[in-house]
Design a protein around this motif. Structure first.
Motif, mmCIF file in Angstrom:
data_model
loop_
_atom_site.group_PDB
_atom_site.id
_atom_site.type_symbol
_atom_site.label_atom_id
_atom_site.label_comp_id
_atom_site.label_asym_id
_atom_site.label_seq_id
_atom_site.Cartn_x
_atom_site.Cartn_y
_atom_site.Cartn_z
ATOM 1 N N MET A 61 -9.646 -11.780 20.883
ATOM 2 C CA MET A 61 -8.999 -10.822 21.773
ATOM 3 C C MET A 61 -7.833 -10.446 20.907
ATOM 4 S SD MET A 61 -10.386 -11.308 24.481
ATOM 5 C CE MET A 61 -8.671 -10.848 25.765
ATOM 6 N N PRO A 62 -8.191 -9.561 21.148
ATOM 7 C CA PRO A 62 -6.406 -9.181 20.045
ATOM 8 C C PRO A 62 -5.454 -9.918 20.697
ATOM 9 C CG PRO A 62 -7.113 -7.285 21.491
ATOM 10 C CD PRO A 62 -8.208 -8.068 21.752
ATOM 11 N N GLY A 63 -4.312 -9.891 19.191
ATOM 12 C CA GLY A 63 -3.048 -10.703 19.915
ATOM 13 C C GLY A 63 -1.618 -9.665 19.971
ATOM 14 N N LYS A 64 -0.692 -10.345 19.758
ATOM 15 C CA LYS A 64 0.667 -10.057 20.179
ATOM 16 C C LYS A 64 0.604 -9.205 18.736
ATOM 17 C CE LYS A 64 2.504 -10.312 24.895
ATOM 18 N NZ LYS A 64 3.526 -11.362 24.859
ATOM 19 N N LYS A 65 0.939 -10.273 17.251
ATOM 20 C CA LYS A 65 0.832 -9.763 15.995
ATOM 21 C C LYS A 65 -0.055 -8.610 15.457
ATOM 22 C CE LYS A 65 2.547 -14.142 14.756
ATOM 23 N NZ LYS A 65 2.544 -15.675 13.766
ATOM 24 N N GLY A 66 1.068 -7.733 15.115
ATOM 25 C CA GLY A 66 0.261 -6.794 14.763
ATOM 26 C C GLY A 66 1.144 -5.284 14.351
ATOM 27 N N VAL A 67 0.722 -4.390 13.734
ATOM 28 C CA VAL A 67 1.563 -3.649 13.667
ATOM 29 C C VAL A 67 0.736 -2.310 13.949
ATOM 30 C CG1 VAL A 67 1.690 -3.121 10.984
ATOM 31 C CG2 VAL A 67 3.245 -2.416 12.344
ATOM 32 N N SER A 68 0.860 -1.155 14.596
ATOM 33 C CA SER A 68 0.670 0.479 14.664
ATOM 34 C C SER A 68 1.444 1.425 14.102
ATOM 35 C CB SER A 68 0.113 0.983 16.068
ATOM 36 O OG SER A 68 -0.694 -0.171 16.679
ATOM 37 N N LEU A 69 0.592 1.763 13.347
ATOM 38 C CA LEU A 69 0.544 3.030 12.467
ATOM 39 C C LEU A 69 0.473 4.568 12.772
ATOM 40 C CD1 LEU A 69 0.570 1.610 8.751
ATOM 41 C CD2 LEU A 69 2.322 1.070 10.051
ATOM 42 N N SER A 70 1.968 5.276 13.691
ATOM 43 C CA SER A 70 1.149 6.059 12.913
ATOM 44 C C SER A 70 1.239 7.439 12.526
ATOM 45 C CB SER A 70 2.382 7.667 14.044
ATOM 46 O OG SER A 70 3.643 7.425 13.224
ATOM 47 N N MET A 71 0.759 8.474 12.520
ATOM 48 C CA MET A 71 -0.114 9.171 11.405
ATOM 49 C C MET A 71 0.506 9.198 10.679
ATOM 50 S SD MET A 71 -3.325 9.530 11.778
ATOM 51 C CE MET A 71 -3.157 7.806 11.815
ATOM 52 N N GLU A 72 2.476 9.275 10.444
ATOM 53 C CA GLU A 72 3.202 9.761 10.360
ATOM 54 C C GLU A 72 3.669 8.811 9.578
ATOM 55 O OE1 GLU A 72 8.242 11.423 9.993
ATOM 56 O OE2 GLU A 72 6.908 11.736 11.521
ATOM 57 N N GLN A 73 3.501 7.787 9.549
ATOM 58 C CA GLN A 73 4.378 6.168 8.864
ATOM 59 C C GLN A 73 3.042 6.408 8.131
ATOM 60 O OE1 GLN A 73 4.814 3.954 12.179
ATOM 61 N NE2 GLN A 73 6.477 3.945 12.694
ATOM 62 N N TRP A 74 1.402 6.179 8.131
ATOM 63 C CA TRP A 74 0.160 5.953 7.487
ATOM 64 C C TRP A 74 0.227 6.830 6.766
ATOM 65 C CZ3 TRP A 74 -3.141 2.617 5.802
ATOM 66 C CH2 TRP A 74 -3.568 3.206 4.770
ATOM 67 N N SER A 75 0.719 8.430 6.660
ATOM 68 C CA SER A 75 1.172 8.864 5.573
ATOM 69 C C SER A 75 1.700 8.324 4.378
ATOM 70 C CB SER A 75 1.336 10.057 5.965
ATOM 71 O OG SER A 75 -0.228 11.021 6.423
ATOM 72 N N LYS A 76 3.303 8.370 5.227
ATOM 73 C CA LYS A 76 4.432 7.560 4.133
ATOM 74 C C LYS A 76 3.608 6.454 2.903
ATOM 75 C CE LYS A 76 8.373 8.750 5.093
ATOM 76 N NZ LYS A 76 9.621 8.696 5.615
ATOM 77 N N LEU A 77 3.148 5.311 4.422
ATOM 78 C CA LEU A 77 2.784 4.648 3.086
ATOM 79 C C LEU A 77 1.668 4.095 2.920
ATOM 80 C CD1 LEU A 77 2.891 1.294 3.476
ATOM 81 C CD2 LEU A 77 1.309 0.963 5.100
ATOM 82 N N ARG A 78 0.872 5.724 3.056
ATOM 83 C CA ARG A 78 -0.252 5.631 1.632
ATOM 84 C C ARG A 78 -0.235 6.748 0.414
ATOM 85 N NH1 ARG A 78 -4.038 9.094 4.580
ATOM 86 N NH2 ARG A 78 -1.997 10.927 3.976
ATOM 87 N N ASP A 79 1.333 7.784 0.642
ATOM 88 C CA ASP A 79 1.470 7.872 -0.197
ATOM 89 C C ASP A 79 3.244 7.047 -1.633
ATOM 90 O OD1 ASP A 79 0.708 10.328 0.608
ATOM 91 O OD2 ASP A 79 2.889 10.801 1.754
ATOM 92 N N HIS A 80 2.836 6.263 -0.408
ATOM 93 C CA HIS A 80 4.415 5.071 -1.933
ATOM 94 C C HIS A 80 2.884 3.628 -2.274
ATOM 95 C CE1 HIS A 80 7.625 6.987 -1.084
ATOM 96 N NE2 HIS A 80 7.528 7.161 -0.149
ATOM 97 N N ALA A 81 1.721 4.170 -1.591
ATOM 98 C CA ALA A 81 1.028 2.940 -2.456
ATOM 99 C C ALA A 81 0.712 2.491 -3.619
ATOM 100 C CB ALA A 81 -0.751 3.304 -2.060
ATOM 101 N N ALA A 82 0.513 4.042 -4.963
ATOM 102 C CA ALA A 82 1.360 2.940 -6.412
ATOM 103 C C ALA A 82 2.611 2.576 -7.196
ATOM 104 C CB ALA A 82 0.956 4.726 -7.138
ATOM 105 N N GLU A 83 3.978 2.910 -6.044
ATOM 106 C CA GLU A 83 5.327 2.143 -5.813
ATOM 107 C C GLU A 83 4.708 0.968 -5.347
ATOM 108 O OE1 GLU A 83 8.200 3.928 -4.412
ATOM 109 O OE2 GLU A 83 6.928 6.451 -4.376
#
Length: 104
Positions: free
Chosen positions: A72-94
């Motif tokens: 079962m899925p727990g409450k601990k977790g995070v859902s990233l919007s496409m904007e947030q995912w893009s920002k995270l992905r863009d900063h992966a090298a950093e």
């Protein structure tokens, strides 16, 4: 945001999550129906999936637990919007660079 509102959002979010791999959810009549796409398992109890939540595509990183033999899925977790995912992905090298500095 009040605790009461936050908890309600989290409870609604956790209900009906499919546990693993591209599983069709049962029709609940809300915008969160459709399919979850299991992407990968990043540890024993943590998984990454892509799904629709309230009509929007999100990248969901969530912990799972076993109850009555079912995962079962727990409450601990995070859902990233496409904007947030893009920002995270863009900063992966950093992020990788910062990790390298900490490991030295």
């Amino acid at each position: 945001m009040s605790k009461r509102g936050k908890r309600k959002d989290e409870e609604e979010y956790s209900e009906g999550d499919a546990p693993v791999s591209k599983v069709a959810k049962k029709d609940t009549g809300d915008d969160s129906d459709s399919e979850d796409i299991f992407v990968c398992q990043i540890s024993k109890n943590r998984r990454v999936s892509v799904r629709n939540w309230q009509g929007k595509v999100v990248v969901d990183i969530r912990e799972f637990y076993v109850k009555d033999g079912k995962e079962m899925p727990g409450k601990k977790g995070v859902s990233l919007s496409m904007e947030q995912w893009s920002k995270l992905r863009d900063h992966a090298a950093e992020i990788d660079e910062a990790i390298g500095e900490r490991e030295e």
